[in-house]
Design a protein around this motif. Structure first.
Motif, PDB file in Angstrom:
ATOM      1  N   ASP A  73      52.520  46.822 -31.810  1.00 51.59           N
ATOM      2  CA  ASP A  73      53.085  47.573 -30.694  1.00 51.59           C
ATOM      3  C   ASP A  73      54.002  46.751 -29.801  1.00 51.59           C
ATOM      4  OD1 ASP A  73      51.784  49.904 -31.395  1.00 51.59           O
ATOM      5  OD2 ASP A  73      49.977  49.381 -30.275  1.00 51.59           O
ATOM      6  N   ASP A  74      54.224  45.475 -30.135  1.00 44.01           N
ATOM      7  CA  ASP A  74      55.123  44.662 -29.318  1.00 44.01           C
ATOM      8  C   ASP A  74      56.526  45.270 -29.347  1.00 44.01           C
ATOM      9  OD1 ASP A  74      52.936  43.067 -29.027  1.00 44.01           O
ATOM     10  OD2 ASP A  74      53.790  41.293 -29.992  1.00 44.01           O
ATOM     11  N   TRP A  75      57.189  45.210 -28.218  1.00 39.80           N
ATOM     12  CA  TRP A  75      58.530  45.798 -28.144  1.00 39.80           C
ATOM     13  C   TRP A  75      59.424  44.970 -27.233  1.00 39.80           C
ATOM     14  CZ3 TRP A  75      60.186  47.900 -23.374  1.00 39.80           C
ATOM     15  CH2 TRP A  75      59.194  48.090 -22.394  1.00 39.80           C
ATOM     16  N   ILE A  76      60.719  45.204 -27.372  1.00 36.13           N
ATOM     17  CA  ILE A  76      61.724  44.471 -26.602  1.00 36.13           C
ATOM     18  C   ILE A  76      62.534  45.470 -25.794  1.00 36.13           C
ATOM     19  CG2 ILE A  76      63.860  43.119 -26.791  1.00 36.13           C
ATOM     20  CD1 ILE A  76      62.492  41.886 -29.346  1.00 36.13           C
ATOM     21  N   GLY A  77      62.630  45.221 -24.503  1.00 37.52           N
ATOM     22  CA  GLY A  77      63.415  46.063 -23.625  1.00 37.52           C
ATOM     23  C   GLY A  77      64.689  45.368 -23.198  1.00 37.52           C
ATOM     24  N   VAL A  78      65.772  46.147 -23.105  1.00 41.89           N
ATOM     25  CA  VAL A  78      67.054  45.631 -22.608  1.00 41.89           C
ATOM     26  C   VAL A  78      67.186  46.076 -21.158  1.00 41.89           C
ATOM     27  CG1 VAL A  78      69.537  45.563 -22.945  1.00 41.89           C
ATOM     28  CG2 VAL A  78      68.023  45.910 -24.912  1.00 41.89           C
ATOM     29  N   PHE A  79      67.344  45.109 -20.261  1.00 41.75           N
ATOM     30  CA  PHE A  79      67.421  45.427 -18.833  1.00 41.75           C
ATOM     31  C   PHE A  79      68.781  45.050 -18.274  1.00 41.75           C
ATOM     32  CE2 PHE A  79      62.960  45.252 -19.715  1.00 41.75           C
ATOM     33  CZ  PHE A  79      62.407  46.229 -18.906  1.00 41.75           C
ATOM     34  N   SER A  80      69.285  45.908 -17.395  1.00 42.24           N
ATOM     35  CA  SER A  80      70.556  45.659 -16.714  1.00 42.24           C
ATOM     36  C   SER A  80      70.534  46.404 -15.389  1.00 42.24           C
ATOM     37  CB  SER A  80      71.727  46.138 -17.578  1.00 42.24           C
ATOM     38  OG  SER A  80      72.957  45.937 -16.928  1.00 42.24           O
ATOM     39  N   PRO A  81      70.707  45.673 -14.264  1.00 43.81           N
ATOM     40  CA  PRO A  81      70.950  44.251 -14.100  1.00 43.81           C
ATOM     41  C   PRO A  81      69.833  43.376 -14.684  1.00 43.81           C
ATOM     42  CG  PRO A  81      71.333  45.449 -12.049  1.00 43.81           C
ATOM     43  CD  PRO A  81      70.675  46.392 -12.975  1.00 43.81           C
ATOM     44  N   ALA A  82      70.205  42.119 -14.978  1.00 43.85           N
ATOM     45  CA  ALA A  82      69.277  41.201 -15.627  1.00 43.85           C
ATOM     46  C   ALA A  82      68.058  40.907 -14.761  1.00 43.85           C
ATOM     47  CB  ALA A  82      70.002  39.897 -15.983  1.00 43.85           C
ATOM     48  N   ASN A  83      68.231  40.886 -13.447  1.00 47.12           N
ATOM     49  CA  ASN A  83      67.115  40.637 -12.530  1.00 47.12           C
ATOM     50  C   ASN A  83      66.390  41.963 -12.292  1.00 47.12           C
ATOM     51  OD1 ASN A  83      65.356  39.851 -10.534  1.00 47.12           O
ATOM     52  ND2 ASN A  83      66.903  39.899  -8.920  1.00 47.12           N
ATOM     53  N   PHE A  84      65.243  42.121 -12.945  1.00 42.05           N
ATOM     54  CA  PHE A  84      64.558  43.413 -12.863  1.00 42.05           C
ATOM     55  C   PHE A  84      63.171  43.294 -12.224  1.00 42.05           C
ATOM     56  CE2 PHE A  84      63.926  41.573 -17.082  1.00 42.05           C
ATOM     57  CZ  PHE A  84      62.547  41.583 -17.238  1.00 42.05           C
ATOM     58  N   ASN A  85      62.994  42.293 -11.362  1.00 44.18           N
ATOM     59  CA  ASN A  85      61.658  42.118 -10.781  1.00 44.18           C
ATOM     60  C   ASN A  85      61.473  42.966  -9.529  1.00 44.18           C
ATOM     61  OD1 ASN A  85      62.883  40.813  -8.632  1.00 44.18           O
ATOM     62  ND2 ASN A  85      62.505  38.766  -9.448  1.00 44.18           N
ATOM     63  N   ALA A  86      60.340  42.791  -8.856  1.00 41.76           N
ATOM     64  CA  ALA A  86      59.948  43.671  -7.752  1.00 41.76           C
ATOM     65  C   ALA A  86      60.907  43.619  -6.577  1.00 41.76           C
ATOM     66  CB  ALA A  86      58.537  43.320  -7.283  1.00 41.76           C
ATOM     67  N   SER A  87      61.704  42.561  -6.464  1.00 42.48           N
ATOM     68  CA  SER A  87      62.624  42.474  -5.326  1.00 42.48           C
ATOM     69  C   SER A  87      63.682  43.575  -5.380  1.00 42.48           C
ATOM     70  CB  SER A  87      63.301  41.104  -5.289  1.00 42.48           C
ATOM     71  OG  SER A  87      64.143  40.937  -6.424  1.00 42.48           O
ATOM     72  N   THR A  88      63.868  44.175  -6.557  1.00 41.53           N
ATOM     73  CA  THR A  88      64.865  45.247  -6.684  1.00 41.53           C
ATOM     74  C   THR A  88      64.252  46.622  -6.448  1.00 41.53           C
ATOM     75  OG1 THR A  88      64.491  45.554  -9.054  1.00 41.53           O
ATOM     76  CG2 THR A  88      66.104  43.884  -8.413  1.00 41.53           C
ATOM     77  N   CYS A  89      62.943  46.666  -6.201  1.00 40.75           N
ATOM     78  CA  CYS A  89      62.253  47.948  -6.049  1.00 40.75           C
ATOM     79  C   CYS A  89      62.169  48.354  -4.581  1.00 40.75           C
ATOM     80  CB  CYS A  89      60.824  47.859  -6.597  1.00 40.75           C
ATOM     81  SG  CYS A  89      60.709  47.475  -8.344  1.00 40.75           S
ATOM     82  N   PRO A  90      62.672  49.522  -4.239  1.00 38.07           N
ATOM     83  CA  PRO A  90      62.448  50.001  -2.866  1.00 38.07           C
ATOM     84  C   PRO A  90      61.006  50.475  -2.717  1.00 38.07           C
ATOM     85  CG  PRO A  90      63.626  51.651  -4.141  1.00 38.07           C
ATOM     86  CD  PRO A  90      63.453  50.467  -5.047  1.00 38.07           C
ATOM     87  N   ALA A  91      60.333  50.036  -1.662  1.00 36.23           N
ATOM     88  CA  ALA A  91      58.964  50.482  -1.418  1.00 36.23           C
ATOM     89  C   ALA A  91      58.980  51.941  -0.977  1.00 36.23           C
ATOM     90  CB  ALA A  91      58.311  49.606  -0.360  1.00 36.23           C
ATOM     91  N   GLU A  92      57.975  52.711  -1.432  1.00 37.28           N
ATOM     92  CA  GLU A  92      57.903  54.117  -1.029  1.00 37.28           C
ATOM     93  C   GLU A  92      57.675  54.240   0.469  1.00 37.28           C
ATOM     94  OE1 GLU A  92      55.428  57.108  -2.980  1.00 37.28           O
ATOM     95  OE2 GLU A  92      55.958  56.141  -4.866  1.00 37.28           O
ATOM     96  N   ASN A  93      56.800  53.413   0.996  1.00 38.07           N
ATOM     97  CA  ASN A  93      56.577  53.355   2.440  1.00 38.07           C
ATOM     98  C   ASN A  93      55.986  51.989   2.778  1.00 38.07           C
ATOM     99  OD1 ASN A  93      53.595  53.540   2.238  1.00 38.07           O
ATOM    100  ND2 ASN A  93      54.046  55.615   1.491  1.00 38.07           N
ATOM    101  N   ILE A  94      55.779  51.710   4.035  1.00 38.56           N
ATOM    102  CA  ILE A  94      55.374  50.357   4.442  1.00 38.56           C
ATOM    103  C   ILE A  94      53.945  50.026   4.033  1.00 38.56           C
ATOM    104  CG2 ILE A  94      56.992  50.271   6.380  1.00 38.56           C
ATOM    105  CD1 ILE A  94      54.650  50.996   8.222  1.00 38.56           C
TER     106      ILE A  94
END
Length: 616
Positions: free
Chosen positions: A80-101
């Motif tokens: 079940d191992d798989w490879i994902g292609v991400f763009s932008p390359a930086n896909f960590n939590a810093s790019t995620c808007p929080a739903e609320n505080i």
């Protein structure tokens, strides 16, 4: 009278049909990327695991499509191992808007733009933990990275992340889409780039072959996450769409060949150019010249590298695209009548779709219609309150493609192309008598001069006419409920020759028909008045095929459970050829001709002339 056994079998069949229809409807709500539960990702980084991508820099020769090679290793491999292609390359939590505080964002919140299993081309991966994979990338305004996951798609664990890969100019103007303007002598060019208006001035440099070139400015549009109506479009499926530019090339000479290229003038004076393209201007309305039109619906996008494989899209979508490209020298204009990309809220897929059709859309006008997978979303004014657009609610289709509508939000319009008049309806908004769209449809049909434009064609996404699709038959409607009840009088009154639809993923042609009755017994060589309208389902552009009900209707002449498209050829004001071609081989499998004179159009048939005309 039906025997008891036959009655039970008929009930069982329709029960199974309803269940299959429900399963089909549910499955089509899910884009392949929706299978990836990216927000549930956990960290399982292993320093012994790795993934490496080559080359690092793409597009060194100006190309916007490139193949990359991945080498990877996992000390604890699984099937079940798989490879994902991400763009932008930086896909960590810093790019995620929080739903609320009070709620922390997930570790990963952006779906990959594509994915493939680690053992796809390395069949020994389960035993060795080593593999390689070739993937195709397109220029999408940002860099890329590749991530190796274990745990399957539903419980992803991040094992390793690759180096970054990028095109040499990710902002470059790409994927031009031509469309007819609001007048016959106007061509529009729409394209995508990473340059906003404060960075560079967008324009098109164009002119007749061998003549002087001029520059026409372009307008610029974009939208943000809040413009989306729901998930996944405004959550895991969101990706910055860049900037969409449209320029209007005016006062064209009929049938003249022009060349053009896209430009962005930076404020230091540098100009970023696209490659050079060419197109042929439209004929004058009524002009007597050879005119060839391709029509299909529901093509979707597919990946040449086999990734994101889903619902059998690959052979259908890619073959349809390939056949049209091969025949392009004998095609003048294309109509894709709804369910264009099946992005379903995963915005990266619109870039993939425009890249796939670029050889077509950059050369001939590529006209679109609105389908359920572009528009439908609850409480947004759509006629159907389903989730088929994935939260896009029409924004992507209306922005990525130009149509000559008075209001692109409404997405209904007419096109005059030589001897043709096309009336394009929007089945996702109300078309019934008394509605604003009904008035548009009647005006479009009533205002054509049939002496100059004898070939009157009605186009729409959902089947408003006739279809033997299993799910329509299960409903007992043979059409979209309320589809033809109000419109068939208009088709008959204004003598519409052919009405074509998508939505049902197969091909079917009727006799000339009015109120369920065939008005002409001929099947392949029509002469004189049709006395009705021929209805055609041409939804086999690429999406997974739909079953026919095992019944024979009096009005159905030809059915094909396969991928394909229609080609209309107007030789002159009196002769039209209709051809249905399979996408697999480009050969003609169904055809008919219409031969008639102008007086045949004037002749009265049932409900086609005012009562006073029938007075003796």
């Amino acid at each position: 009278m039906m025997t008891n056994g036959m009655g039970k079998s008929r009930v069982l069949f329709f029960s199974m049909l309803v269940l299959a229809t429900f399963q089909k409807a549910v499955s089509e709500e899910h884009q392949p990327l929706s299978k990836v539960a990216i927000h549930k990702t956990t960290l399982a980084l292993d320093e012994r695991a790795f993934i490496k991508a080559t080359p690092n820099v793409l597009g060194l020769k100006g190309q916007n499509t490139e193949w990359v090679t991945l080498q990877y290793s996992n000390p604890k491999p699984t099937v079940d191992d798989w490879i994902g292609v991400f763009s932008p390359a930086n896909f960590n939590a810093s790019t995620c808007p929080a739903e609320n505080i009070w709620v922390n964002p997930p570790f990963l919140c952006s779906a990959p733009i594509k994915y493939q299993y680690a053992n796809f081309s390395s069949h020994g991966y389960k035993n060795t933990g080593k593999g390689s994979l070739k993937l195709q990338l397109i220029n999408q305004r940002s860099d890329f990275s590749f991530a190796l996951f274990t745990g399957g798609l539903t419980n992803p664990k991040l094992v390793a992340v690759s180096n970054k890969v990028s095109f040499i100019n990710p902002n470059a103007p790409v994927y031009p889409r031509l469309a007819q303007g609001k007048t016959w002598d106007e061509m529009t060019v729409t394209w995508t780039s990473g340059y906003e208006i404060s960075d560079a001035e967008p324009f098109v440099e164009w002119g007749p072959k061998g003549g002087n070139l001029v520059k026409s400015p372009a307008g610029t549009l974009t939208f943000d996450r809040n413009t989306m109506c729901g998930a996944p479009a405004r959550t895991v499926g969101w990706r910055d769409p860049g900037y969409i530019h449209t320029s209007f090339l005016k006062e064209l000479w009929p049938n003249r060949e022009y060349k053009y290229k896209l430009g962005h003038k930076l404020f230091n004076g540098t100009i970023i150019w696209s490659q050079e393209y060419q197109f042929k201007a439209s004929p004058y309305p009524g002009q007597n010249s050879l005119q060839r039109v391709v029509i299909f619906g529901d093509m979707g996008k597919a990946e040449a590298d086999g990734s994101n494989e889903y619902n059998n899209f690959q052979p259908g979508s890619l073959n349809t695209t390939k056949q049209i490209i091969q025949d392009l020298k004998d095609i003048d204009i294309v109509f894709n009548i709804g369910d264009l990309s099946y992005a379903n809220g995963y915005l990266s897929q619109w870039d993939q779709f425009t890249a796939q059709i670029e050889p077509i859309a950059s050369t001939v006008p590529y006209m679109t219609a609105s389908g359920n997978h572009e528009r439908d979303w609850p409480d947004t004014g759509s006629f159907y309150g389903n989730l088929d657009s994935g939260g896009e609610c029409g924004v992507l289709a209306q922005t990525m493609f130009y149509v000559p509508a008075e209001n692109r939000e409404k997405f209904w319009y007419s096109v005059d192309y030589g001897m043709f008049r096309f009336c394009i309806a929007n089945t996702e908004l109300d078309w019934r008598k008394g509605s604003e769209q009904y008035k548009f449809i009647e005006n479009c049909l009533a205002s054509v001069d049939r002496q100059k434009q004898p070939w009157l064609i009605f186009l729409a996404h959902r089947v408003l006419g006739y279809s033997s699709a299993g799910f329509y038959v299960a409903e007992g409607s043979f059409e979209e409920p309320m589809g033809r009840e109000d419109l068939q009088y208009l088709w008959q009154k204004y003598k519409v020759d052919i009405a074509m639809y998508g939505h049902v993923h197969n091909y079917e042609r009727t006799c000339p028909v009015y109120q369920n009755i065939c008005t002409n017994k001929e099947e392949h060589n029509y002469k004189g008045s049709l006395d009705g309208t021929i209805h055609v389902v041409v939804g086999g552009g690429g999406a997974s095929l739909a079953e026919f009900a095992p019944i024979n209707t009096t009005w159905s002449i030809f059915k094909d459970h396969d991928f394909g498209f229609v080609k209309l050829t107007a030789f002159d004001h009196s002769n039209l050829l209709f051809e249905y071609k399979k996408s697999s081989d480009g050969q003609v499998y169904d055809s008919f001709k219409i031969s008639r004179q102008y007086r045949d159009i004037l002749a009265c048939t049932v409900d086609s002339c005012p009562p006073t005309t029938l007075a003796s």
